[in-house]
Design a protein around this motif. Structure first.
Motif, PDB file in Angstrom:
ATOM      1  N   MET A  14      -9.186  -1.230  -0.541  1.00  0.00           N
ATOM      2  CA  MET A  14      -8.130  -1.453  -1.153  1.00  0.00           C
ATOM      3  C   MET A  14      -7.500  -1.682   0.215  1.00  0.00           C
ATOM      4  O   MET A  14      -7.152  -1.161   1.223  1.00  0.00           O
ATOM      5  N   VAL A  15      -6.452  -2.526   0.004  1.00  0.00           N
ATOM      6  CA  VAL A  15      -5.206  -3.406   1.317  1.00  0.00           C
ATOM      7  C   VAL A  15      -4.015  -2.313   1.245  1.00  0.00           C
ATOM      8  O   VAL A  15      -2.951  -1.968  -0.413  1.00  0.00           O
ATOM      9  N   ALA A  17      -1.236  -1.528   2.527  1.00  0.00           N
ATOM     10  CA  ALA A  17       0.258  -2.438   1.859  1.00  0.00           C
ATOM     11  C   ALA A  17       0.461  -3.596   0.876  1.00  0.00           C
ATOM     12  O   ALA A  17       1.499  -3.534  -0.283  1.00  0.00           O
ATOM     13  N   SER A  18      -1.426  -4.076  -0.076  1.00  0.00           N
ATOM     14  CA  SER A  18      -1.599  -3.934  -1.252  1.00  0.00           C
ATOM     15  C   SER A  18      -0.635  -2.676  -2.492  1.00  0.00           C
ATOM     16  O   SER A  18       0.064  -3.265  -3.273  1.00  0.00           O
ATOM     17  N   VAL A  19      -0.922  -1.178  -2.011  1.00  0.00           N
ATOM     18  CA  VAL A  19      -0.475  -0.507  -3.322  1.00  0.00           C
ATOM     19  C   VAL A  19       0.381   0.005  -2.538  1.00  0.00           C
ATOM     20  O   VAL A  19       1.393   0.662  -4.043  1.00  0.00           O
ATOM     21  N   HIS A  22       4.212  -0.422  -4.821  1.00  0.00           N
ATOM     22  CA  HIS A  22       3.575   0.268  -6.624  1.00  0.00           C
ATOM     23  C   HIS A  22       4.278   1.632  -6.089  1.00  0.00           C
ATOM     24  O   HIS A  22       4.831   2.068  -7.018  1.00  0.00           O
ATOM     25  N   LYS A  59      -2.765  -4.554   7.863  1.00  0.00           N
ATOM     26  CA  LYS A  59      -2.722  -4.796   6.534  1.00  0.00           C
ATOM     27  C   LYS A  59      -4.220  -3.633   6.056  1.00  0.00           C
ATOM     28  O   LYS A  59      -4.907  -4.629   6.325  1.00  0.00           O
ATOM     29  N   THR A  61      -7.271  -1.253   5.016  1.00  0.00           N
ATOM     30  CA  THR A  61      -7.773  -0.834   3.875  1.00  0.00           C
ATOM     31  C   THR A  61      -7.756   0.544   4.282  1.00  0.00           C
ATOM     32  O   THR A  61      -7.155   1.466   5.188  1.00  0.00           O
TER      33      THR A  61
END
Length: 120
Positions: A14-15, A17-19, A22, A59, A61
């Motif tokens: 999972m990256v 930056a994507s979490v 949130h 970005k 992981t």
């Protein structure tokens, strides 16, 4: 509960930056700030704001994120259930570290005192 290899690999890849957005939304909805979130992340990982932003921009992981982190020596004091897993029973080191972070964010969002979140 024991995690599966697939579960652990999914978390590792999972990256961050994507979490991260949130995490911000979760704490801000409950009246906490981005600065509060950064205090928690800094406590756990040793990253200052500049390093954190660099990792977000790159970005990375979660695998890379925690590979470069200097985990707080008191992180083992983080206990409880997060995402259906009892943290102290998670055997995979990386998955445990990610769940430490999830638990701290959860405690922050629930309004727990910063001193308690930071295990002082």
């Amino acid at each position: 509960m024991k995690t599966t290899l697939a579960h652990d690999e999914r978390i590792a890849n999972m990256v961050f930056a994507s979490v991260y957005p949130h995490y911000i939304n979760k704490v801000e909805k409950k009246g906490r700030t981005k600065d509060d979130l950064h205090k928690v992340i800094t406590w756990l990982t040793g990253f200052d704001d500049c390093k954190l932003q660099e990792l977000i921009d790159e970005k990375v992981t979660f695998k890379t994120f925690f590979a470069v982190a200097k985990l707080n020596p008191n992180a083992h004091l983080i206990k409880g259930v997060i995402c259906g897993y009892k943290i102290e029973e998670i055997e995979t080191p990386l998955t445990k570290k990610v769940r430490y972070l999830d638990k701290l964010v959860d405690e922050l969002a629930k309004g727990k005192a910063m001193e308690k979140i930071l295990r002082k």
